[in-house]
Design an enzyme around this catalytic site. Structure first.
Site, PDB file in Angstrom:
ATOM      1  CE  LYS A 176       1.735  18.249   4.365  1.00  0.00           C
ATOM      2  NZ  LYS A 176       2.940  16.549   4.258  1.00  0.00           N
ATOM      3  N   GLY A 230       4.920  13.615  -5.175  1.00  0.00           N
ATOM      4  CA  GLY A 230       5.326  11.967  -4.082  1.00  0.00           C
ATOM      5  C   GLY A 230       4.674  11.492  -5.176  1.00  0.00           C
ATOM      6  N   GLY A 235      -0.577  10.248  -5.103  1.00  0.00           N
ATOM      7  CA  GLY A 235      -0.903  11.144  -6.060  1.00  0.00           C
ATOM      8  C   GLY A 235      -2.332  10.503  -7.165  1.00  0.00           C
ATOM      9  CD  GLU A 252       6.355  16.951 -11.984  1.00  0.00           C
ATOM     10  OE1 GLU A 252       6.904  15.876 -12.034  1.00  0.00           O
ATOM     11  OE2 GLU A 252       5.485  17.548 -12.745  1.00  0.00           O
ATOM     12  CB  CYS A 286      11.420  10.189  -8.819  1.00  0.00           C
ATOM     13  SG  CYS A 286      12.039  11.924  -9.444  1.00  0.00           S
ATOM     14  CD  GLU A 383       9.247   5.607  -7.276  1.00  0.00           C
ATOM     15  OE1 GLU A 383       7.974   5.464  -5.945  1.00  0.00           O
ATOM     16  OE2 GLU A 383       9.266   6.386  -7.563  1.00  0.00           O
TER      17      GLU A 383
HETATM   18  P1  NAD Z   1       4.651   9.955  -0.080  1.00  0.00           P
HETATM   19  O1  NAD Z   1       3.700   9.944  -1.032  1.00  0.00           O
HETATM   20  O2  NAD Z   1       4.087   9.015   0.502  1.00  0.00           O
HETATM   21  O3  NAD Z   1       4.848  11.452   0.261  1.00  0.00           O
HETATM   22  C1  NAD Z   1       4.003  12.495  -0.290  1.00  0.00           C
HETATM   23  C2  NAD Z   1       3.653  14.306  -0.074  1.00  0.00           C
HETATM   24  O4  NAD Z   1       1.771  13.709   0.254  1.00  0.00           O
HETATM   25  C3  NAD Z   1       4.374  14.213   1.750  1.00  0.00           C
HETATM   26  O5  NAD Z   1       4.269  15.764   1.779  1.00  0.00           O
HETATM   27  C4  NAD Z   1       3.209  13.376   2.161  1.00  0.00           C
HETATM   28  O6  NAD Z   1       3.527  14.070   3.695  1.00  0.00           O
HETATM   29  C5  NAD Z   1       2.130  13.727   1.969  1.00  0.00           C
HETATM   30  N1  NAD Z   1       0.539  12.981   1.936  1.00  0.00           N
HETATM   31  C6  NAD Z   1       0.349  11.537   1.924  1.00  0.00           C
HETATM   32  N2  NAD Z   1      -0.621  11.197   2.039  1.00  0.00           N
HETATM   33  C7  NAD Z   1      -1.592  13.449   1.367  1.00  0.00           C
HETATM   34  C8  NAD Z   1      -2.509  12.947   1.272  1.00  0.00           C
HETATM   35  N3  NAD Z   1      -3.080  11.605   1.613  1.00  0.00           N
HETATM   36  N4  NAD Z   1      -3.250  13.996   1.577  1.00  0.00           N
HETATM   37  C9  NAD Z   1      -2.164  14.585   0.828  1.00  0.00           C
HETATM   38  N5  NAD Z   1      -0.451  14.884   0.826  1.00  0.00           N
HETATM   39  C10 NAD Z   1      -0.408  13.703   1.431  1.00  0.00           C
HETATM   40  O7  NAD Z   1       6.217  10.672  -0.883  1.00  0.00           O
HETATM   41  P2  NAD Z   1       7.527  10.112  -0.131  1.00  0.00           P
HETATM   42  O8  NAD Z   1       7.726   9.249   0.239  1.00  0.00           O
HETATM   43  O9  NAD Z   1       7.480  11.725   0.608  1.00  0.00           O
HETATM   44  O10 NAD Z   1       8.602  10.618  -0.918  1.00  0.00           O
HETATM   45  C11 NAD Z   1       8.942   9.418  -2.221  1.00  0.00           C
HETATM   46  C12 NAD Z   1       7.563   9.461  -3.410  1.00  0.00           C
HETATM   47  O11 NAD Z   1       7.737  10.601  -4.474  1.00  0.00           O
HETATM   48  C13 NAD Z   1       8.749   8.467  -4.375  1.00  0.00           C
HETATM   49  O12 NAD Z   1       7.678   7.663  -5.074  1.00  0.00           O
HETATM   50  C14 NAD Z   1       9.422   9.388  -6.008  1.00  0.00           C
HETATM   51  O13 NAD Z   1       9.456   8.664  -7.162  1.00  0.00           O
HETATM   52  C15 NAD Z   1       8.307  10.359  -5.802  1.00  0.00           C
HETATM   53  N6  NAD Z   1       8.702  11.510  -6.012  1.00  0.00           N
HETATM   54  C16 NAD Z   1       8.580  12.575  -7.717  1.00  0.00           C
HETATM   55  C17 NAD Z   1       9.249  13.233  -8.117  1.00  0.00           C
HETATM   56  C18 NAD Z   1       9.163  13.701  -9.639  1.00  0.00           C
HETATM   57  O14 NAD Z   1       9.744  14.322 -10.232  1.00  0.00           O
HETATM   58  N7  NAD Z   1       7.870  13.120 -10.602  1.00  0.00           N
HETATM   59  C19 NAD Z   1      10.444  13.393  -7.876  1.00  0.00           C
HETATM   60  C20 NAD Z   1      10.478  13.510  -6.826  1.00  0.00           C
HETATM   61  C21 NAD Z   1      10.250  11.940  -5.422  1.00  0.00           C
END
Ligand code: NAD
Length: 486
Positions: A176, A230, A235, A252, A286, A383
């Site tokens: 997803k 994410g 998370g 992550e 990230c 962040e």
């Molecule tokens: P986000 O948390 O908004 O979304 C991530 C994913 O989760 C998306 O696919 C989104 O549609 C889904 N999602 C949202 N709400 C959900 C729910 N309630 N249940 C299930 N899925 C849901 O993050 P983003 O804006 O897409 O990405 C940026 C974030 O990701 C930043 O905080 C970044 O640091 C983090 N990130 C972490 C790593 C790592 O390796 N630690 C790598 C890349 C990005």
């Protein structure tokens, strides 16, 4: 101008492009153009994908065929590589990633698939004779159905670092992606899914703009492992929602990477490297450098050198090979970051602005350098995920480490010094999943990454990445012992 693309679901070996479902638009942050649309998944689509993955897990030989799995992963790598030009163009237009960086990401994804193809054939358990004639066999088995939820900022590599080990382990999967990268994700999945040897239902994927389908993956008792990349906020929600089924989680999450620059560093030499580390993906990575902690004796020199280095990086369209900083993911993100910088304008050594020369409907913002020392400030604690770097000073090694460890995050950090003893001492004291010495943002398929505290838990990449998708089973048997022989 690129021709329009479309998103689609891939479920049980079939493409589902619309089926009457609501569609959502993909808007390019490069110029605000609508570049395609994708179908809204939702709960029913997620349930169909989970059911297909479950049937394939129990009904096919996939979990028992390491050579087939290695072969499929190698063919997926070749398909991804063969489509690098088209994939990177779409990735660049849909997410604003610089075209040169997009090409590298696609190549890295192929490399990671090959790495896990190798490991697929090396999974083995162990057998012990615990008492005379009594044996314990510890078998490494695939953990079951895996759901992979990914963000938009590196949608190829972040997908593959969960998918590669899950498939290598013998799991079946439901993917997803984030809505902001749904078109690219569909094109990428096309390369992975259309490998003829892949059994039907082993790989499934759906798009959505809302979160109903994603929430279904989190709460479904038929999903055994959830690998989520994410934000820390989502998370945390996921961890709570997943508790009902006690499924295995790999989280992550966000980061707030510091660089510790000691007094033996040449400010002019390190500043361009620090600027590049901060502005990778326009600060939307990230592990991107977010805070520079510098010894007080180098503070003035580094401040000036950083201003020069940040200003020297041209902001431009992501498809312009001369650009060093592309747009943010969307205008809303650009406005959020610009507002934060304006709020701290009194501490700005360099204040980011919307460049007048670029498309007004794009999401461009030039970089900012802030000088905030208050550890409670949101600039230090939160962040930002944009082109903003903060500079702080320290006097002793202990103070540098205490300040570096003073956020809730613990994903990555870098230490800049030529004193090897100090470099190692400081790296060990940092509460961070990764520490780079005299470099930043070096990530490899072979080397585990992951976080502490609000940056999450579990490890991806490397051998630990494979272990996230394997379970150990103990099979006991008293075979007995032959006696009375010579
Ligand atoms: P986000 O948390 O908004 O979304 C991530 C994913 O989760 C998306 O696919 C989104 O549609 C889904 N999602 C949202 N709400 C959900 C729910 N309630 N249940 C299930 N899925 C849901 O993050 P983003 O804006 O897409 O990405 C940026 C974030 O990701 C930043 O905080 C970044 O640091 C983090 N990130 C972490 C790593 C790592 O390796 N630690 C790598 C890349 C990005």
């Amino acid at each position: 101008m690129m021709k329009s693309a479309s998103g689609a679901h891939w479920i049980n070996g079939e493409w589902i492009a619309s089926g009457g479902a609501t569609q959502f638009e993909a808007i390019s942050p490069v110029d605000g153009a609508v570049i395609g649309n994708a179908p809204e998944g939702g709960r029913e689509t997620a349930e169909a994908a989970i059911a297909a993955a479950r049937r394939a897990f129990f009904g096919s030989d996939w979990a028992h065929s390491p050579r087939l799995r290695a072969d499929v992963l190698l063919k997926q790598a070749a398909a991804v590589e063969a489509h690098n030009a088209d994939l990177s163009r779409l990735l660049s237009m849909e997410t604003g990633k610089l075209i040169s960086v997009a090409r590298l990401e696609i190549a890295a994804a192929a490399s990671e698939l090959r790495y896990y193809a190798g490991l697929a054939r090396a999974i083995g358990g162990r057998m012990l004779e615990v008492e005379p004639g009594v044996y314990s066999h510890l078998v490494r088995e695939p953990a079951g159905v895996v759901a992979v939820i990914t963000p938009w900022n590196a949608p190829a590599i972040l997908l593959v670092r969960s998918l590669g080990p899950a498939l290598a382990a013998g799991c079946t999967v439901v993917l997803k992606p984030a809505p902001q990268s749904a078109l690219f994700h569909t094109a990428f999945v096309r390369c992975l899914a259309e490998v003829a040897e892949l059994p039907v239902g082993v790989l499934n994927s759906f798009c959505e703009q809302g979160s109903a389908g994603g929430e279904c993956l989190v709460t479904s008792p038929d999903v055994d492992v959830l690998s989520f990349t994410g934000s820390s906020a989502v998370g945390r929600k996921i961890m709570m929602a997943a508790s009902g089924t006690l499924k295995r989680l790999n989280l992550e999450l966000g980061g707030k990477a510091p660089a510790l620059v000691f007094d033996d560093c040449d400010a002019d030499a390190v500043a361009p490297q620090l600027a590049t580390a901060a502005l990778i993906l326009t600060g939307q990575q990230c592990t991107a450098l977010s805070r520079v902690l510098v010894h007080e004796s180098r503070y003035d020199a580094l401040t000036q050198a950083l201003r020069r280095a940040l200003t020297a990086m041209p902001v431009g369209r992501s498809d312009d090979e001369r650009s060093k900083i592309g747009p943010l993911i969307d205008v809303r993100a650009r406005d959020r970051v610009q507002h934060l910088v304006e709020t701290h304008a009194d501490n700005a050594l360099l204040q980011g602005r919307v460049p007048a020369s670029l498309p007004a409907s794009g999401a461009y913002l030039s970089p900012s350098l802030l000088a905030i020392e208050d550890l409670e400030s949101p600039v230090i604690q939160d962040e930002i995920f944009g082109p903003v770097l903060n500079i702080e000073r320290f006097t002793t090694e202990a103070e540098a480490v205490t300040k570096a460890n003073a956020t809730r995050y613990g994903l990555s950090a870098s230490v800049w010094t030529h004193d090897l003893d100090r470099a190692y001492r400081v790296s060990r004291a940092l509460r961070s999943g990764t520490v780079w010495l005299n470099d930043h943002n070096k990530l490899f398929p072979e080397a585990e990454t992951g976080g502490h505290r609000d940056s999450g838990f579990g490890r991806l990449h490397g051998i630990d990445g494979l272990n996230e998708f394997l379970s150990t089973k103990h099979i006991y048997h008293r075979f007995g012992r032959l006696r009375g022989h010579a």
